[in-house]
Design an enzyme around this catalytic site. Structure first.
Site, mmCIF file in Angstrom:
data_model
loop_
_atom_site.group_PDB
_atom_site.id
_atom_site.type_symbol
_atom_site.label_atom_id
_atom_site.label_comp_id
_atom_site.label_asym_id
_atom_site.label_seq_id
_atom_site.Cartn_x
_atom_site.Cartn_y
_atom_site.Cartn_z
ATOM 1 N N HIS A 82 0.838 -1.206 0.000
ATOM 2 C CA HIS A 82 0.000 0.000 0.000
ATOM 3 C C HIS A 82 0.867 1.247 0.000
ATOM 4 C CE1 HIS A 82 -3.618 2.354 0.796
ATOM 5 N NE2 HIS A 82 -2.849 3.095 1.566
ATOM 6 N N ASP A 161 -14.977 3.529 8.048
ATOM 7 C CA ASP A 161 -13.993 4.432 7.418
ATOM 8 C C ASP A 161 -14.647 5.307 6.359
ATOM 9 O OD1 ASP A 161 -11.169 5.337 6.976
ATOM 10 O OD2 ASP A 161 -11.644 4.615 4.968
ATOM 11 N N ARG A 168 -14.111 13.641 7.946
ATOM 12 C CA ARG A 168 -12.800 14.281 8.113
ATOM 13 C C ARG A 168 -12.520 15.258 6.977
ATOM 14 N NH1 ARG A 168 -9.052 9.501 8.013
ATOM 15 N NH2 ARG A 168 -7.410 11.040 8.194
HETATM 16 N N1 URA Z 1 -5.574 7.193 2.890
HETATM 17 C C1 URA Z 1 -6.557 6.629 3.607
HETATM 18 O O1 URA Z 1 -7.080 5.593 3.235
HETATM 19 N N2 URA Z 1 -6.956 7.215 4.760
HETATM 20 C C2 URA Z 1 -6.408 8.347 5.213
HETATM 21 O O2 URA Z 1 -6.808 8.827 6.259
HETATM 22 C C3 URA Z 1 -5.370 8.934 4.462
HETATM 23 C C4 URA Z 1 -4.967 8.327 3.290
#
Ligand code: URA
Ligand code: CA
Length: 436
Positions: A82, A161, A168
């Site tokens: 990643h 998320d 966010r």
């Molecule tokens: N990539 C992500 O998946 N989450 C983050 O908070 C920042 C970069």
């Protein structure tokens, strides 16, 4: 438990327990915790920080908010890779097939481009026919057959998320090391790999602009992976300059094919980063004893064309037209190619990679809002690297254009992004550190 008390607890700088964090995350997904409450709590996290244990607990709670992928019925060590996001960084398309060609098992779920930074799914889709949305069973069967599959993240993976990230994005709470670490690692852990190699970018085109912050983020992610039983290594690499020469989806796919065809020299920064990431992937997979043995295997797989063969197999399995891999110039057919010329003699002394990424996006390679469509063929092909000498009127970059609408703006942005000065600048390291 009472939500406001948990917000106040973090506001006042105290640590939360796993149960308290889980209560907030589950509540967000089932609606009993409001978006504004989660946003307030995340702002408190931005300001107060979290302990290592809290960050690991948050990651676990997020991972548990949706489906997790079970890859245990596939043989061998499943390894994932990643990158925290960069410009001109097509390393996944090189290193995933290359590691598979060395006997590794690469099962990876990737993302799309975000603002100035590119995404592997968009690059894969530059090949007509490719479908990155695959059912889990099909994903596994591709991995089983070819040793490598890169697909999109399924909709039910880490729903917490998805909500937290969108909050966010609009509440000034993106840049927090524990929130970034848990966001990335919850998705990596849910995707089921046994081993994870992280490429943490630092510099003007990266999320973490300073090396110190990149180190902290890398440390946290490696610790989270380790505490949840996954072998995790982070390599900190430079993103002050675009990694490869290509910025744009088809251009980057073509560059990956060029690397795998051996037509790009081994000391090229993109090749070097791919070899370094690949070394760690093979070592964590238990296929190579050490990094130097791993490098030999990877270099062999480049030279023999076995890596390219794996890419082709994977593209075919995803439904793509492999004549585009055989004839990669088909990936970058545009109405016109516009040279950007140096306005004076000198050295390339600064490259604003974020601005180049935004310029490529304006040409049509990226999105400015969710759901925008991208033009696979357009983008920027750099002709010079940081530190190189240039002559007045020499071509320093080419714009691949299909739509003239904002061309003047893009041309001036690209010129501003590439600074030429009289003196040769100091060299910048490519790889800063490895965190294990
Ligand atoms: N990539 C992500 O998946 N989450 C983050 O908070 C920042 C970069
Ligand atoms: Ca990129």
């Amino acid at each position: 438990m009472i939500v406001t008390e948990l917000i106040e607890k973090k506001r006042d700088g105290h640590s939360l327990t796993y149960d308290e964090i889980k209560f907030l995350v589950d509540g967000l997904v089932n609606g009993s915790v409001q978006d504004c409450q989660m946003s307030a709590w995340m702002m408190a996290v931005c300001i107060r920080g979290m302990t290592g244990k809290e960050t690991a607990d948050l990651t676990t709670a997020m991972m548990e908010s949706g489906d997790t992928v079970d890859l245990s019925d596939l043989p061998g060590v499943k390894v994932d890779k990643h990158s925290t996001g960069g410009v001109g960084d097509t390393s996944t398309l090189v290193v995933a097939p290359l590691v598979a060609a060395c006997g590794g098992t690469v099962a990876k779920m990737s993302g799309r481009g975000l603002a100035h930074s590119g995404g592997t799914l968009d690059k894969l889709e530059a090949v007509p026919g490719v479908c990155v949305e695959q059912p889990l069973e099909r994903f596994k069967s591709i991995v089983k057959k070819t040793g490598v599959a890169v697909i999109g993240q399924s909709a039910d993976l880490v729903p917490a998320d998805k909500i937290m990230y969108s909050l966010r994005d609009i509440t000034g709470t993106v840049r927090s090391i524990p929130l970034i670490a848990s966001s990335i690692m919850s998705k990596k852990l849910a995707a089921g790999a046994d081993a994870i190699v992280l490429d943490v970018k630092t510099g003007n085109g990266a999320f973490m602009e300073t090396l110190e912050d990149a180190r902290k983020l890398a440390r946290q992610m490696v610790d989270i992976g380790g505490s949840l039983g996954r072998k995790t290594v982070a390599v900190i690499t430079d993103m002050n300059n675009p990694l490869g020469m290509a910025i744009g989806n088809g251009l980057e796919m073509k560059e990956a094919i060029d690397v795998l065809s051996g037509s790009i020299p081994a000391d090229d920064p993109l090749v070097e980063v791919c070899l370094t990431l690949g070394e760690h992937m093979l070592v964590l997979s238990g296929i190579a004893e050490n990094r130097s043995k791993a490098r030999e295997m990877l270099v062999d797989a480049l030279a023999s064309g076995k890596g390219l063969e794996k890419l082709k197999l994977m593209i075919a399995a995803l439904g793509g037209d492999t004549t585009y891999i055989e004839h990669p110039e088909k990936l970058v057919r545009v109405d016109r190619i516009l040279p950007v010329c140096a306005e004076s003699d000198g050295f390339i002394s600064f490259i604003d990679s974020k601005r180049l990424g935004t310029s490529a996006a304006l040409l049509g390679a990226g999105r400015f809002k969710k759901g925008d469509s991208v033009d696979p063929a357009v983008g920027i092909l750099m002709k010079k690297r940081y530190g190189e000498k240039v002559m007045r009127n020499e071509c320093i970059a080419e714009l691949y254009v299909n739509n003239d609408e904002r061309l003047d703006e893009v041309l001036s942005m690209v010129k501003q992004a590439i600074v030429i000065s009289d003196n040769q600048p100091e060299s910048i390291p490519l790889i800063y550190d490895v965190i294990e």
